[in-house]
Design an enzyme around this catalytic site. Structure first.
Site, PDB file in Angstrom:
ATOM      1  N   CYS A  29       0.807  -1.226   0.000  1.00 47.53           N
ATOM      2  CA  CYS A  29       0.000   0.000   0.000  1.00 47.53           C
ATOM      3  C   CYS A  29       0.839   1.273   0.000  1.00 47.53           C
ATOM      4  CB  CYS A  29      -0.939  -0.009   1.199  1.00 47.53           C
ATOM      5  SG  CYS A  29      -1.948  -1.508   1.263  1.00 47.53           S
ATOM      6  N   HIS A  69      -2.928   7.996   6.161  1.00 48.75           N
ATOM      7  CA  HIS A  69      -3.118   6.685   5.538  1.00 48.75           C
ATOM      8  C   HIS A  69      -4.531   6.209   5.855  1.00 48.75           C
ATOM      9  CE1 HIS A  69      -1.921   3.026   3.599  1.00 48.75           C
ATOM     10  NE2 HIS A  69      -2.090   2.299   4.683  1.00 48.75           N
ATOM     11  N   GLU A  94      -1.430   5.182  13.656  1.00 51.21           N
ATOM     12  CA  GLU A  94      -1.080   6.409  12.941  1.00 51.21           C
ATOM     13  C   GLU A  94      -1.342   7.637  13.805  1.00 51.21           C
ATOM     14  OE1 GLU A  94      -1.621   8.509   8.561  1.00 51.21           O
ATOM     15  OE2 GLU A  94      -3.040   6.937   9.169  1.00 51.21           O
ATOM     16  N   LYS A 132      -9.828   7.842   2.179  1.00 49.08           N
ATOM     17  CA  LYS A 132     -10.261   6.445   2.066  1.00 49.08           C
ATOM     18  C   LYS A 132     -11.669   6.269   2.611  1.00 49.08           C
ATOM     19  CE  LYS A 132      -5.702   4.175   2.155  1.00 49.08           C
ATOM     20  NZ  LYS A 132      -4.797   5.301   2.426  1.00 49.08           N
ATOM     21  N   HIS A 150      -9.745   1.835  -0.158  1.00 50.26           N
ATOM     22  CA  HIS A 150      -8.287   1.671  -0.170  1.00 50.26           C
ATOM     23  C   HIS A 150      -7.875   1.035  -1.488  1.00 50.26           C
ATOM     24  CE1 HIS A 150      -4.261   1.091   0.872  1.00 50.26           C
ATOM     25  NE2 HIS A 150      -4.378   0.450   2.028  1.00 50.26           N
ATOM     26  N   PHE A 159       1.968  -3.398   3.953  1.00 52.59           N
ATOM     27  CA  PHE A 159       2.405  -4.698   4.458  1.00 52.59           C
ATOM     28  C   PHE A 159       3.909  -4.846   4.230  1.00 52.59           C
ATOM     29  CE2 PHE A 159      -1.829  -7.244   3.903  1.00 52.59           C
ATOM     30  CZ  PHE A 159      -2.389  -6.500   4.920  1.00 52.59           C
TER      31      PHE A 159
END
Length: 411
Positions: free
Chosen positions: A163, A303, A314, A335, A340, A399
């Site tokens: 991502c 994010h 975050e 998002k 996403h 990831f």
């Protein structure tokens, strides 16, 4: 490494998102708080655990790609070409072939093409496979096809860091300009993984929202009732140029890409470290690279995935970096509206952050009805806001522990 050799600016933006095909349409809908989440139409998901996604519903490939070439490109490559052409047009850039390149972030290769090929093998064997199967789906053709379409003979390659892929692509493109390898770069991310394999795989990890009966409210970053992210597709491309080249041709400049910060989370292959230390380090590095003090920043494009762990982590990282100033920042996650888009997410969000600086407006975090008690910042709930923005950060995490932060500054 600081972008000292040459300053890098954003002069064009191309967006394809679940709320609009085109930059200004997407931007207008984001400011209006429109949700692009709905029931999956790309395949029959009616009996699946996850039946919702952020699909791009009005994309017509023929508007951007010749009919002969469409069949040579998986959907993610089609998105990349179209968004790249949008960005070039928006920048008013006349491609100088040898000094223009392309870097695209891709999380997955062409899953739809692979699934179709596997079905052909199952039914008829390998001899029935198309000779275009491999070119349709390998990741680097997202950049390669843009280069072919626009005659960009400079550096061309793909980044893949889950991502964070799109943000990494923009960072690498900026460094190539700073080092003098190119004068202009087409950079961003593209993804089209809404397939049984893509959605089913993430569903098996229990990473996705299962709010199938209420798609519009499924993506809800920083809300206590969030239950996972919503998969999406799309593309975001920007034109990066050296400041000198942009000024010489009289280009409109959205913002300077002033700083890049990267760090790796070594806690778990998919889960963020609850301390948020790597995310915090990426933000600190971006601020240092841009020679910005924390109090110089007014906005953070989060994010903000709508997963239980990411949003808390975050938020904690932002508080660790900005201290008391964290409560004065505006922080929002688009998002909440578009879901996403994986490898494209960071590029779409960087493009939107450039628009925030252009218009001095920030999009909201919609569906924020009951803030998580551990998420204590100003997430711009539900309604867009006018804000004087001198500097902004865009966060992307992936990831494998990938953390990257890009700093934009108004000129």
């Amino acid at each position: 490494m600081r972008l000292k050799a040459r300053r890098v600016v954003v002069t064009g933006v191309g967006l394809i998102t679940p709320v609009g095909v085109g930059t200004e349409l997407s931007w207008r809908h984001l400011l209006s708080g429109v949700s692009g989440i709905g029931l999956v139409t790309a395949f029959d998901a009616s009996s699946d655990a996850v039946q919702i996604a952020g699909e791009v519903r009005d994309f017509i490939a023929e508007n951007y790609i010749g009919k002969k070439d469409i069949h040579r490109c998986d959907r993610f490559i089609q998105f990349a070409i179209a968004a790249g052409k949008m960005a070039v047009e928006d920048a008013g850039l006349k491609i100088q072939p040898q000094s223009t390149g392309c870097v695209v972030g891709v999380g997955f290769c062409g899953l739809k093409t692979i699934e179709e090929a596997l079905e052909i093998i199952r039914v008829s064997g390998t001899r029935r496979l198309s000779p275009m199967m491999i070119p349709r789906c390998i990741p680097n053709l997202a950049a390669g096809q843009i280069a072919l379409a626009l005659d960009a003979e400079g550096p061309s390659f793909v980044t893949s860091s889950a991502c964070a892929s799109g943000a990494h692509a923009i960072a690498e493109a900026a460094r190539l300009i700073a080092w003098g390898e190119a004068d202009a770069m087409i950079a961003g991310g593209a993804e089209a993984a809404i397939t049984p394999l893509g959605v089913g795989g993430f569903a098996a990890m229990r990473a996705l929202s299962t709010r199938n009966d209420d798609p519009l409210h499924a993506s809800r970053p920083f809300d206590r009732d969030r239950d996972g992210f919503v998969m999406a597709e799309g593309a975001g491309m920007v034109i990066l140029e050296s400041l000198d080249c942009a000024l010489a041709r009289g280009a409109r400049i959205y913002a300077e890409l002033a700083g890049i910060g990267m760090a790796t989370d070594t806690y778990h292959m998919t889960q963020p470290d609850p301390s948020g230390k790597a995310a915090a380090l990426a933000m600190k590095k971006a601020l240092q690279d841009a020679e910005l003090e924390p109090e110089n920043v007014q906005y953070i494009s989060a994010h903000g995935t709508s997963t239980p762990m990411n949003d808390v982590t975050e938020s904690a990282a932002i508080e660790a970096v900005f201290g008391d100033h964290a409560r004065k920042l505006a922080v929002s996650s688009i998002k909440s509206m578009i879901g996403h888009s994986l490898g494209a997410a960071g590029a779409i969000e960087l493009g939107v952050t450039a628009l925030c600086i252009r218009d001095q407006k920030i999009p909201p975090t919609i569906n924020l009805e009951h803030p998580d008690e551990h998420c204590r910042l100003d997430y711009v709930p539900n309604f867009a806001r006018d804000l004087k923005i001198h500097a902004a950060l865009s966060n992307s995490f992936g990831f494998g522990g990938a953390n990257i932060c890009l700093a934009l500054r108004a000129l």
